[in-house]
Design a protein around this motif. Sequence first.
Motif, PDB file in Angstrom:
ATOM      1  N   VAL A 180       0.666  -0.923  -0.170  1.00 29.54           N
ATOM      2  CA  VAL A 180       0.021   0.189   0.084  1.00 29.54           C
ATOM      3  C   VAL A 180       0.967   0.863   0.233  1.00 29.54           C
ATOM      4  CG1 VAL A 180      -1.663  -0.854   0.947  1.00 29.54           C
ATOM      5  CG2 VAL A 180      -0.202  -0.228   2.476  1.00 29.54           C
ATOM      6  N   ALA A 181       1.880   1.213   0.326  1.00 30.50           N
ATOM      7  CA  ALA A 181       2.856   2.605   0.428  1.00 30.50           C
ATOM      8  C   ALA A 181       3.686   2.428  -1.064  1.00 30.50           C
ATOM      9  CB  ALA A 181       4.180   2.082   1.554  1.00 30.50           C
ATOM     10  N   ASN A 182       3.492   1.715  -2.040  1.00 31.19           N
ATOM     11  CA  ASN A 182       3.763   1.482  -3.261  1.00 31.19           C
ATOM     12  C   ASN A 182       2.839   2.671  -3.986  1.00 31.19           C
ATOM     13  OD1 ASN A 182       5.810   0.487  -2.766  1.00 31.19           O
ATOM     14  ND2 ASN A 182       5.788  -1.642  -3.552  1.00 31.19           N
ATOM     15  N   LEU A 183       1.321   2.260  -3.585  1.00 26.67           N
ATOM     16  CA  LEU A 183       0.407   2.685  -4.123  1.00 26.67           C
ATOM     17  C   LEU A 183       0.229   4.056  -4.408  1.00 26.67           C
ATOM     18  CD1 LEU A 183      -2.684   0.463  -3.308  1.00 26.67           C
ATOM     19  CD2 LEU A 183      -1.279   0.187  -5.196  1.00 26.67           C
ATOM     20  N   HIS A 184       0.822   4.875  -2.230  1.00 20.51           N
ATOM     21  CA  HIS A 184       0.550   5.931  -2.545  1.00 20.51           C
ATOM     22  C   HIS A 184       2.416   6.773  -2.640  1.00 20.51           C
ATOM     23  CE1 HIS A 184       0.897   9.652  -0.219  1.00 20.51           C
ATOM     24  NE2 HIS A 184       2.123   9.143   0.283  1.00 20.51           N
ATOM     25  N   THR A 185       2.906   5.701  -3.205  1.00 22.07           N
ATOM     26  CA  THR A 185       3.590   6.474  -4.093  1.00 22.07           C
ATOM     27  C   THR A 185       3.687   6.974  -5.751  1.00 22.07           C
ATOM     28  OG1 THR A 185       5.750   5.621  -2.566  1.00 22.07           O
ATOM     29  CG2 THR A 185       6.433   5.893  -4.741  1.00 22.07           C
ATOM     30  N   ASN A 186       2.826   5.505  -6.466  1.00 18.32           N
ATOM     31  CA  ASN A 186       1.971   5.933  -7.536  1.00 18.32           C
ATOM     32  C   ASN A 186       1.381   6.728  -8.032  1.00 18.32           C
ATOM     33  OD1 ASN A 186       4.394   3.930  -8.185  1.00 18.32           O
ATOM     34  ND2 ASN A 186       3.026   2.280  -8.561  1.00 18.32           N
ATOM     35  N   HIS A 187       0.773   7.258  -6.450  1.00 17.64           N
ATOM     36  CA  HIS A 187      -0.541   8.224  -6.858  1.00 17.64           C
ATOM     37  C   HIS A 187       0.249   9.531  -6.500  1.00 17.64           C
ATOM     38  CE1 HIS A 187      -3.923  10.856  -5.572  1.00 17.64           C
ATOM     39  NE2 HIS A 187      -3.414  11.002  -4.534  1.00 17.64           N
ATOM     40  N   VAL A 188       1.255   9.768  -5.414  1.00 17.08           N
ATOM     41  CA  VAL A 188       2.201  10.880  -5.256  1.00 17.08           C
ATOM     42  C   VAL A 188       2.951  11.355  -6.619  1.00 17.08           C
ATOM     43  CG1 VAL A 188       3.742  12.824  -4.483  1.00 17.08           C
ATOM     44  CG2 VAL A 188       2.555  10.555  -3.329  1.00 17.08           C
ATOM     45  N   ASN A 189       4.039  10.530  -7.468  1.00 12.75           N
ATOM     46  CA  ASN A 189       4.449  10.461  -8.478  1.00 12.75           C
ATOM     47  C   ASN A 189       3.750  10.483  -9.849  1.00 12.75           C
ATOM     48  OD1 ASN A 189       6.760  10.042  -6.642  1.00 12.75           O
ATOM     49  ND2 ASN A 189       7.397   8.667  -6.903  1.00 12.75           N
ATOM     50  N   ARG A 190       2.777   9.381 -10.086  1.00 11.17           N
ATOM     51  CA  ARG A 190       2.113   9.212 -11.268  1.00 11.17           C
ATOM     52  C   ARG A 190       1.098  10.117 -11.206  1.00 11.17           C
ATOM     53  NH1 ARG A 190       5.147   4.132 -13.072  1.00 11.17           N
ATOM     54  NH2 ARG A 190       3.541   3.838 -14.068  1.00 11.17           N
ATOM     55  N   GLY A 191       0.191   9.989 -10.225  1.00  8.34           N
ATOM     56  CA  GLY A 191      -1.289  10.743 -10.233  1.00  8.34           C
ATOM     57  C   GLY A 191      -2.111   9.436 -10.264  1.00  8.34           C
ATOM     58  N   GLU A 192      -2.091   8.230 -10.077  1.00  5.00           N
ATOM     59  CA  GLU A 192      -2.997   7.536  -9.784  1.00  5.00           C
ATOM     60  C   GLU A 192      -3.272   7.191  -8.814  1.00  5.00           C
ATOM     61  OE1 GLU A 192       0.237   4.615 -12.634  1.00  5.00           O
ATOM     62  OE2 GLU A 192      -0.306   3.977 -10.879  1.00  5.00           O
ATOM     63  N   THR A 235      -4.085   5.072   5.373  1.00  3.78           N
ATOM     64  CA  THR A 235      -5.483   5.342   5.152  1.00  3.78           C
ATOM     65  C   THR A 235      -6.006   4.105   3.799  1.00  3.78           C
ATOM     66  OG1 THR A 235      -5.666   7.591   5.364  1.00  3.78           O
ATOM     67  CG2 THR A 235      -7.958   6.548   3.680  1.00  3.78           C
ATOM     68  N   ILE A 236      -5.246   4.187   3.479  1.00  8.81           N
ATOM     69  CA  ILE A 236      -4.943   2.287   2.005  1.00  8.81           C
ATOM     70  C   ILE A 236      -5.174   1.714   2.112  1.00  8.81           C
ATOM     71  CG2 ILE A 236      -3.882   2.273  -0.205  1.00  8.81           C
ATOM     72  CD1 ILE A 236      -2.764   5.034  -0.609  1.00  8.81           C
ATOM     73  N   LEU A 237      -4.112   1.359   3.650  1.00  8.39           N
ATOM     74  CA  LEU A 237      -3.695  -0.108   3.709  1.00  8.39           C
ATOM     75  C   LEU A 237      -5.964   0.137   4.537  1.00  8.39           C
ATOM     76  CD1 LEU A 237      -3.357  -2.241   5.386  1.00  8.39           C
ATOM     77  CD2 LEU A 237      -2.542  -0.750   7.246  1.00  8.39           C
ATOM     78  N   THR A 238      -6.506   0.882   5.758  1.00  6.41           N
ATOM     79  CA  THR A 238      -8.046   0.203   6.408  1.00  6.41           C
ATOM     80  C   THR A 238      -8.651   0.348   4.357  1.00  6.41           C
ATOM     81  OG1 THR A 238      -7.665   1.969   7.856  1.00  6.41           O
ATOM     82  CG2 THR A 238      -9.845   2.119   6.761  1.00  6.41           C
ATOM     83  N   ASP A 239      -8.926   1.392   3.668  1.00  9.52           N
ATOM     84  CA  ASP A 239      -8.777   1.139   2.194  1.00  9.52           C
ATOM     85  C   ASP A 239      -9.629  -0.090   1.651  1.00  9.52           C
ATOM     86  OD1 ASP A 239     -11.098   1.249  -0.097  1.00  9.52           O
ATOM     87  OD2 ASP A 239      -9.257   2.381  -0.893  1.00  9.52           O
ATOM     88  N   LEU A 240      -8.596  -0.989   1.560  1.00 14.43           N
ATOM     89  CA  LEU A 240      -8.237  -2.034   1.821  1.00 14.43           C
ATOM     90  C   LEU A 240      -8.491  -3.228   2.218  1.00 14.43           C
ATOM     91  CD1 LEU A 240      -4.454  -4.163  -0.188  1.00 14.43           C
ATOM     92  CD2 LEU A 240      -6.119  -4.945   1.495  1.00 14.43           C
ATOM     93  N   ALA A 272      -4.843  -0.928  14.130  1.00 13.11           N
ATOM     94  CA  ALA A 272      -6.431  -0.005  14.144  1.00 13.11           C
ATOM     95  C   ALA A 272      -6.649   0.407  13.093  1.00 13.11           C
ATOM     96  CB  ALA A 272      -5.723   1.206  14.935  1.00 13.11           C
ATOM     97  N   ALA A 273      -5.331   0.076  11.829  1.00 15.15           N
ATOM     98  CA  ALA A 273      -5.980   0.728  10.067  1.00 15.15           C
ATOM     99  C   ALA A 273      -6.869  -0.639  10.253  1.00 15.15           C
ATOM    100  CB  ALA A 273      -4.841   1.355   9.398  1.00 15.15           C
ATOM    101  N   VAL A 274      -6.194  -1.560  10.090  1.00  7.54           N
ATOM    102  CA  VAL A 274      -6.966  -3.240   9.800  1.00  7.54           C
ATOM    103  C   VAL A 274      -8.390  -3.509  10.097  1.00  7.54           C
ATOM    104  CG1 VAL A 274      -6.622  -5.254   9.442  1.00  7.54           C
ATOM    105  CG2 VAL A 274      -5.150  -3.783   8.870  1.00  7.54           C
ATOM    106  N   GLU A 275      -7.945  -3.040  11.563  1.00  3.87           N
ATOM    107  CA  GLU A 275      -9.306  -2.676  12.133  1.00  3.87           C
ATOM    108  C   GLU A 275     -10.318  -1.948  11.892  1.00  3.87           C
ATOM    109  OE1 GLU A 275     -12.195  -4.336  15.179  1.00  3.87           O
ATOM    110  OE2 GLU A 275     -10.329  -5.602  14.025  1.00  3.87           O
ATOM    111  N   ARG A 276     -10.365  -0.634  11.312  1.00  2.00           N
ATOM    112  CA  ARG A 276     -11.581   0.084  10.596  1.00  2.00           C
ATOM    113  C   ARG A 276     -11.722  -0.442   9.522  1.00  2.00           C
ATOM    114  NH1 ARG A 276      -7.164   3.985  12.756  1.00  2.00           N
ATOM    115  NH2 ARG A 276      -6.207   4.579  10.528  1.00  2.00           N
ATOM    116  N   GLY A 277     -10.857  -1.076   8.857  1.00  8.08           N
ATOM    117  CA  GLY A 277     -11.062  -1.326   7.332  1.00  8.08           C
ATOM    118  C   GLY A 277     -12.136  -2.546   8.028  1.00  8.08           C
TER     119      GLY A 277
END
Length: 456
Positions: A180-192, A235-240, A272-277
Amino acid sequence: MARPGALGAGIGWRPEIADAVERMPGIDWVEAVSENVCPGHLPDSLLRLRERGVTVVPHGVSLGLGGADRPDPQRLTALAERAEALGSPLVTEHIAFVRAGGPLTTSPRLEAGHLLPVPRTRDALDVLCENIRIAQDALPVPLAVENIAALIAWPGEEMTEGQFLYDLADRTGVRLLIDVANLHTNHVNRGEDPADALSELPLEAIAYVHVAGGVERDGVWHDSHAHPVPPPVLTILTDLASRVAPPGVLLERDENFPDPAELEGELTAIRAAVERGRRSRKATARPAAAQTTTPPTPTPSPNASAAPSRQRLAVAQAALLSALVGGTPVPEGFDRVRIGVQARALAAKRADVVGKIAPELPVILGESYRTAFVGYAQGHPMTGGYRRDALDFAEHLLRAGDTGEMGHVGDPAVRGALREWWLDRSGPAPRSPRSPRSERPAARLARATRRVLLGR
C-alpha cells in the motif's frame, strides 16, 4: 485460485533489529530478504523465531521477473533453497526488472541495483506471465509477486496497474503481495488513484500486504523504508481492509531504525487501520461478488512463445536503463526531469549499498567517499553485483591517480590503504601466510586505515 493462508501481523526481519524483533509482542511472522540469508548458516535469531512457531517468508529482490530474459535458473534454485531451509509457506518477489542488455540486444549487460517498473503493455505482460510460470515450476512453494513504487512512467502504456495485476493473476494463478506504500508512491509520483487500483484488483489473490514509510522531496515521493509510515498509507490500508480481510500485514523498515517502542507503535497503528477497515466491511456487509469491479476486458490469448515480445521489451528496457546508469540519451516519450531524478537516486543508492558492503571504503576515503562514488557511478554502470562494484570503484580511483576529483586519494597514506584493501579482495586467494607481508588481511587493513585516520 486457492486462498492464501492466514499469516497475521508481522515485521521485516533485519540483522540490525533482530534482537528487538525477537522481543516484540504479537509478532506472528517475519519476512527476510532472501539474498541476505544463507541456507546452511541461518542467523540464530531466525532459528529462534522458527522454534517459537513464527513463520519466516523469504523475500527476493534480484530475480527480475519483469525483465526481458527468462529467470536465471541459479537464482531460482537459491530462492527455492531458502524457502526449504526456512520451512516457508510461500516465497515473494517483485514485478520489476533489475537488469537489461545482453544477448537479446547484443549490448553490454547492465545492472540497475534497484527495482524498476515494467511497462503496462501486452508485450510486458506476455513476458512476465511466461517468466512467472517458469518460476512457479521451479519453486517448492507458492509464489507471490509485489507491485512496486516508481518515480517514472513508461510512455504508451495500455493498462492501469489494477488491470495489469488482474490479468497477471488471472493468466498465471500467481498470488499478489500488495504494497500500500507503493500505491501511495505512485499516487504522488504518477497521479494514480489508489482506490481505483484496489477496485480493479483480484482481492482473492492477495497473499499479504506491505506497509512502509517514505519521504517527499520537491514533489517526488521516495519509497525510502527509512521513515515512519505516514497517515495516507494507513488510509489506503484501511480502504483495502474494508474490501477484503488481508491474510497478513507486514511493516517494512530497512534503514534509520528507531527505538523498538517506535516500531511497536507503528505496528499498533497498522493493526488499528486494519480494524477500521474490518468494521467498515462488516457494516456495509458487501457480498463477496461486490467487493471487486467487473473484470477488465481480457487481453488476447498469449502466443505459445513470448519470444517476439521479449525482443521488443529487451530493446526498450536496455535503452531506459542505459539512460539511467550510463548517461545515454533519454528514450523518446519519457519525462527527462524524472529520468534525471531517478538516475541520481540510483547513483546515491549504489553509494549507500557499496558503503555497507565494503564499510572500509568510507573510512579510508572519509568525506570524499560519497562525492567520488557518485561521480564514478554517473559514467560507470554496474555490470555485476555490489561487491564487484566496490572493487571496480577502488580500482578506478587507483588508476585515476591524483586528479583532484579524488579528494584524499592523492594522499600517499590514503592510496596505500586503498591499494591494500583492493589487493586483499581482488585476488583469487589471500596471500600466502609464509610471507611477512601477508598476515591476516583484516589486521593489515586495520593498521593501514588507522594510519590514514591519524594522519588527517
